[in-house]
Design an enzyme around this catalytic site. Structure first.
Site, PDB file in Angstrom:
ATOM      1  N   SER A 213      -9.892   1.316   2.264  1.00 13.52           N
ATOM      2  CA  SER A 213      -8.923   2.079   1.515  1.00 13.52           C
ATOM      3  C   SER A 213      -7.815   1.236   0.883  1.00 13.52           C
ATOM      4  CB  SER A 213      -8.275   3.126   2.429  1.00 13.52           C
ATOM      5  OG  SER A 213      -7.526   2.516   3.470  1.00 13.52           O
TER       6      SER A 213
ATOM      7  N   LYS B 207       0.837  -1.193   0.000  1.00 11.91           N
ATOM      8  CA  LYS B 207       0.000   0.000   0.000  1.00 11.91           C
ATOM      9  C   LYS B 207       0.881   1.256   0.000  1.00 11.91           C
ATOM     10  CE  LYS B 207      -4.173   1.516   2.502  1.00 11.91           C
ATOM     11  NZ  LYS B 207      -5.090   1.193   3.618  1.00 11.91           N
TER      12      LYS B 207
ATOM     13  N   SER C 176     -10.707  -0.859   6.306  1.00  9.73           N
ATOM     14  CA  SER C 176      -9.922  -0.652   5.086  1.00  9.73           C
ATOM     15  C   SER C 176      -9.170  -1.865   4.587  1.00  9.73           C
ATOM     16  CB  SER C 176      -8.934   0.494   5.303  1.00  9.73           C
ATOM     17  OG  SER C 176      -9.600   1.727   5.347  1.00  9.73           O
TER      18      SER C 176
END
Length: 491
Positions: free
Chosen positions: A172, A97, A196
């Protein structure tokens, strides 16, 4: 591979598509047996990326040249020619990420406000992966500042669901979920402050683990926010265990990280005799019929395997959940984003502007003490409901997905012209960030008529990580979701 290596490593007989969907644990066994080279796997993943990324848009940065060099180094380790014995993740292609800082690389969190910002040091999870021999070949998309349950930004555009591009990959950690489903990564990192990790895992048909607070170290000030935590995403339970065992453990940069390191087992007993609570609506969530059906089918599989499954009710209210999260985000993440965007509001996405307004309003009406009081009520109610049970099973989302385009924090969620409820309550993950000492594992529960996967959450008692993996492993065997031919996105 060069001629020397060709004589040792066998050429894989699998198709390229089969190779990119290989489980990480299987890849490691093949590497060790010299039946597959890390170079061969990395090359297949890179070729897959070139094929599917234009449609999916899961990556912010590709580190392919460095990755191929590292794959060659890993190859030599398996041959015993260089660098000592292979490490736990040796040679695996892993997507990280973008918010997980990599020294000398971008650290924008998807915001034009941060354009040009470069990280000075690695995040703890990045150090853990690199030190374990994992190869970070790409970095993945998020919504701006990770404040939305979808993945689009003015910086990177829209990330789409590999199973059906009309739908969101959630957020996310949406890029990580999409990469796993697309076959462009073997493992991936996520983080979870309101769902997320679990939401992208659910909507992409993969496994995601929200570790209990302090299990995985973080960086900066935000690890002191007890709602959040970094964690693993993968296509199988065993792969999730593999990565979690690398990520876990104390780090001096995060004083909230727990010592000693907790190591998950690789083998688990079956679920016969376990007592599992089933709760469909977590109090007041409006749950779509397909989510109800898939969750009940999952519970039925556990019951048929010998678990004692009992449906329960939770007295949770939307008011307490909203009070807890509003006071929390209004006090912590909201002011942080406001500080980062001060004087630059014209650069932020629409949903970030809405987040700033909502958290500013929350600060005027809900104190942090109000939040803690609501949080305590929710924790006590969950503890009472789970008394006598080993774990709780519930849906991960209240609906089977949401569109990828033109999402805003509006009042209603419209899918293919159908009103399926309030968008704010589409995710059923936030209560377990509020009760964040509980480990939570998302595993697939089936597919919906909309063409994308659905998920369930397995919730454990505080810091009882092994139990949720035991149940997750059983479900993987009882209701297989492996990405074999016929059960992959049609990309």
């Amino acid at each position: 591979m060069d001629e020397r290596v060709d004589k040792v490593f066998m050429t894989s007989s699998d198709s390229a598509d089969d190779l990119v969907y290989l489980d990480a644990t299987d890849a490691l066994r093949l590497f060790a047996a010299r039946a597959l080279s890390p170079v061969e796997l990395m090359r297949a993943v890179i070729e897959r990326t070139e094929k599917v990324e234009p449609a999916i848009n899961a990556f912010t940065e590709r580190l392919f040249d460095e990755a191929m060099t590292q794959a060659e180094q890993a190859e030599r380790r398996y041959l015993g020619k260089d660098g000592g014995a292979p490490r736990p993740l040796e040679g695996l292609p892993i997507a990280a990420k973008e918010k997980h800082a990599m020294a000398g690389r971008s650290l924008t969190e998807g915001s034009l406000v941060n354009e040009g910002v470069v990280a000075e040091e690695n995040a703890p999870v990045i150090d853990r992966i690199i030190n374990a021999g994992g190869i970070i070949h790409a970095r993945t998309t998020t919504p701006e500042f990770s404040v939305a349950p979808f993945t689009r930004s003015r910086m990177w555009g829209i990330t789409r669901n590999p199973w059906n591009p009309y739908f969101s990959t959630a957020g996310s950690s949406g890029g990580s979920g999409a990469a796993l489903a697309s076959g462009t990564a073997t493992l991936a990192t996520g983080s979870d402050i309101g769902g997320s990790t679990r939401l992208p895992a659910a909507l992409n048909g993969v496994v995601g683990f929200k570790a209990p607070y302090g299990r995985v170290p973080g960086a900066g000030v935000m690890p002191n926010d007890h709602y959040r935590g970094d964690g693993p995403m993968a296509r199988s339970v065993a792969d999730t265990v593999l990565l979690q065992n690398v990520l876990a453990g104390p780090d001096p940069r995060d004083h909230t990280s727990i010592a000693p390191k907790y190591v998950l087992p690789n083998d688990f007993d079956d679920v016969a005799g376990m007592r599992i609570a089933l709760c469909i609506d977590l109090g007041e969530y409006r749950v779509h019929p397909e989510m109800v059906a898939n969750t009940r089918a999952t519970a039925q599989a556990l019951a048929e395997a010998g678990a004692i499954v009992t449906e329960i009710e939770l007295p949770w209210t939307h008011l307490d959940i909203l009070t807890a999260q509003s006071g929390h985000f209004g006090t912590l993440l909201g002011p942080l984003v406001a500080e980062l965007t001060d004087g630059k509001r014209a650069l932020v996405s629409d949903y970030t502007a809405a987040f700033l307004d909502l958290t500013a309003q929350a600060r005027e009406h809900i104190s942090y003490l109000d939040s803690l009081r609501a949080e305590k009520r929710l924790q006590l109610q969950l503890a009472a409901a789970m008394t006598g049970f080993d774990a709780l099973l519930c849906p991960t989302t209240a609906v089977p997905g949401w569109p990828a385009d033109d999402q805003s924090p509006g009042d209603r969620l419209i899918v293919h012209g159908e009103d399926v409820g309030e968008s704010f309550w589409a995710a059923m993950t936030m209560p377990f960030n509020i009760t964040n000492r509980c480990p939570v594992l998302n595993v697939p529960s089936g597919h919906s008529e909309w063409g994308i996967p659905t998920g369930v959450q397995v919730v454990g008692h505080p810091y009882d990580d092994a139990t949720v993996f035991r149940i997750g492993k059983a479900l993987e065997q009882l209701r297989p979701w492996a990405y074999r031919p016929g059960n992959r996105p049609a990309l």
